[in-house]
Design a protein around this motif. Structure first.
Motif, mmCIF file in Angstrom:
data_model
loop_
_atom_site.group_PDB
_atom_site.id
_atom_site.type_symbol
_atom_site.label_atom_id
_atom_site.label_comp_id
_atom_site.label_asym_id
_atom_site.label_seq_id
_atom_site.Cartn_x
_atom_site.Cartn_y
_atom_site.Cartn_z
ATOM 1 N N PHE A 94 0.792 -1.374 0.163
ATOM 2 C CA PHE A 94 0.159 -0.058 0.019
ATOM 3 C C PHE A 94 0.766 1.333 -0.075
ATOM 4 O O PHE A 94 0.507 2.234 -0.757
ATOM 5 C CB PHE A 94 -0.983 -0.079 1.194
ATOM 6 N N LEU A 95 1.820 1.241 0.918
ATOM 7 C CA LEU A 95 2.965 2.468 0.780
ATOM 8 C C LEU A 95 3.521 2.575 -0.699
ATOM 9 O O LEU A 95 3.571 3.752 -1.149
ATOM 10 C CB LEU A 95 4.138 2.137 1.604
ATOM 11 N N LEU A 96 3.794 1.417 -1.125
ATOM 12 C CA LEU A 96 4.567 1.645 -2.628
ATOM 13 C C LEU A 96 3.386 2.081 -3.753
ATOM 14 O O LEU A 96 3.652 3.003 -4.649
ATOM 15 C CB LEU A 96 5.258 0.181 -2.932
ATOM 16 N N SER A 97 2.216 1.517 -3.417
ATOM 17 C CA SER A 97 1.093 1.803 -4.491
ATOM 18 C C SER A 97 0.881 3.422 -4.162
ATOM 19 O O SER A 97 0.439 4.143 -5.162
ATOM 20 C CB SER A 97 -0.015 1.199 -4.469
ATOM 21 N N SER A 98 0.872 3.676 -2.940
ATOM 22 C CA SER A 98 0.560 5.496 -2.914
ATOM 23 C C SER A 98 1.599 6.189 -3.559
ATOM 24 O O SER A 98 1.436 7.286 -4.076
ATOM 25 C CB SER A 98 0.641 5.679 -1.304
ATOM 26 N N PHE A 99 2.949 5.641 -3.467
ATOM 27 C CA PHE A 99 4.080 6.317 -4.369
ATOM 28 C C PHE A 99 3.622 6.359 -5.787
ATOM 29 O O PHE A 99 3.735 7.544 -6.600
ATOM 30 C CB PHE A 99 5.278 5.618 -4.196
ATOM 31 N N ARG B 248 1.113 8.761 -7.057
ATOM 32 C CA ARG B 248 1.625 10.428 -7.082
ATOM 33 C C ARG B 248 2.777 10.318 -8.138
ATOM 34 O O ARG B 248 3.515 11.221 -8.250
ATOM 35 C CB ARG B 248 2.067 10.763 -5.693
ATOM 36 N N ASP B 249 2.898 9.304 -9.062
ATOM 37 C CA ASP B 249 4.339 9.168 -9.903
ATOM 38 C C ASP B 249 5.445 9.329 -9.296
ATOM 39 O O ASP B 249 6.424 9.968 -9.857
ATOM 40 C CB ASP B 249 3.895 10.238 -11.139
ATOM 41 N N ILE B 250 5.512 8.898 -8.207
ATOM 42 C CA ILE B 250 6.970 8.860 -7.455
ATOM 43 C C ILE B 250 7.476 7.319 -7.932
ATOM 44 O O ILE B 250 6.943 6.282 -7.761
ATOM 45 C CB ILE B 250 6.942 8.674 -6.081
ATOM 46 N N LYS B 251 8.968 7.531 -8.503
ATOM 47 C CA LYS B 251 9.551 6.293 -8.889
ATOM 48 C C LYS B 251 10.274 5.742 -7.540
ATOM 49 O O LYS B 251 10.606 6.437 -6.850
ATOM 50 C CB LYS B 251 10.546 6.867 -9.813
ATOM 51 N N VAL B 252 10.240 4.297 -7.680
ATOM 52 C CA VAL B 252 10.865 3.721 -6.452
ATOM 53 C C VAL B 252 12.079 2.853 -7.025
ATOM 54 O O VAL B 252 11.641 1.767 -7.717
ATOM 55 C CB VAL B 252 9.937 3.032 -5.695
ATOM 56 N N ASN C 296 5.079 -2.160 -7.189
ATOM 57 C CA ASN C 296 4.999 -0.913 -7.610
ATOM 58 C C ASN C 296 6.662 -0.380 -7.574
ATOM 59 O O ASN C 296 6.823 0.871 -7.492
ATOM 60 C CB ASN C 296 4.190 0.417 -6.969
ATOM 61 N N ILE C 297 7.544 -1.350 -7.793
ATOM 62 C CA ILE C 297 8.985 -0.800 -7.856
ATOM 63 C C ILE C 297 9.273 -0.612 -9.307
ATOM 64 O O ILE C 297 9.236 -1.368 -10.176
ATOM 65 C CB ILE C 297 9.995 -1.905 -7.239
#
Length: 138
Positions: free
Chosen positions: A94-99, A102-106, A124-125
């Protein structure tokens, strides 16, 4: 291109952003650690319209999540310890999906090979950087 910066470099950029026009290009990301972010976040907010920032070694113990969530980072690098500690926790996807929302790359920095593409997509990595040794940047 991701360029890790220390506190002195960030303060120089804040003082004279026009002198760093070559780092204002669309393909350049400036990477800072949490300590630099926390110390300079208000001044950094004033230059996010011309620079793109990444957060290195995400979320050290005691990190203020509200500060991180409120800042317009374009990317986040997770270190291997953080990834391994949180990978199987229920809230991690859920943390990574929230990024991702917001179009934040991980990107994960790890001494281990990348997991299968399906795992990276499910979490979502955006990328995986295999390193010879686990050490912190910045």
């Amino acid at each position: 291109m991701i360029i890790p910066l220390n506190l002195q470099q960030v303060k120089q950029i804040i003082a004279a952003p026009e002198q760093y026009s070559f780092w204002q290009e669309a393909h350049v990301r400036l990477a800072i650690n949490y300590a630099v972010f926390k110390e300079c976040r208000l001044a950094l907010l004033e230059i996010t319209n011309v620079f793109s920032f990444w957060l290195l070694d995400f979320a050290p113990p005691g990190a203020d999540w509200q500060l991180i969530e409120a800042f317009p980072f374009s990317g986040i690098m997770l270190n291997e310890d953080f990834f391994n500690t949180n990978y199987q926790k229920f809230t991690f996807p859920f943390l990574l999906s929230s990024f991702a929302e917001r179009d934040i790359k991980v990107i994960v920095r790890s001494t281990q090979p990348a997991p299968p593409a399906g795992v990276m997509t499910a979490l979502n990595i955006s990328g995986w950087q295999q390193c010879r040794a686990d050490h912190r940047l910045g």
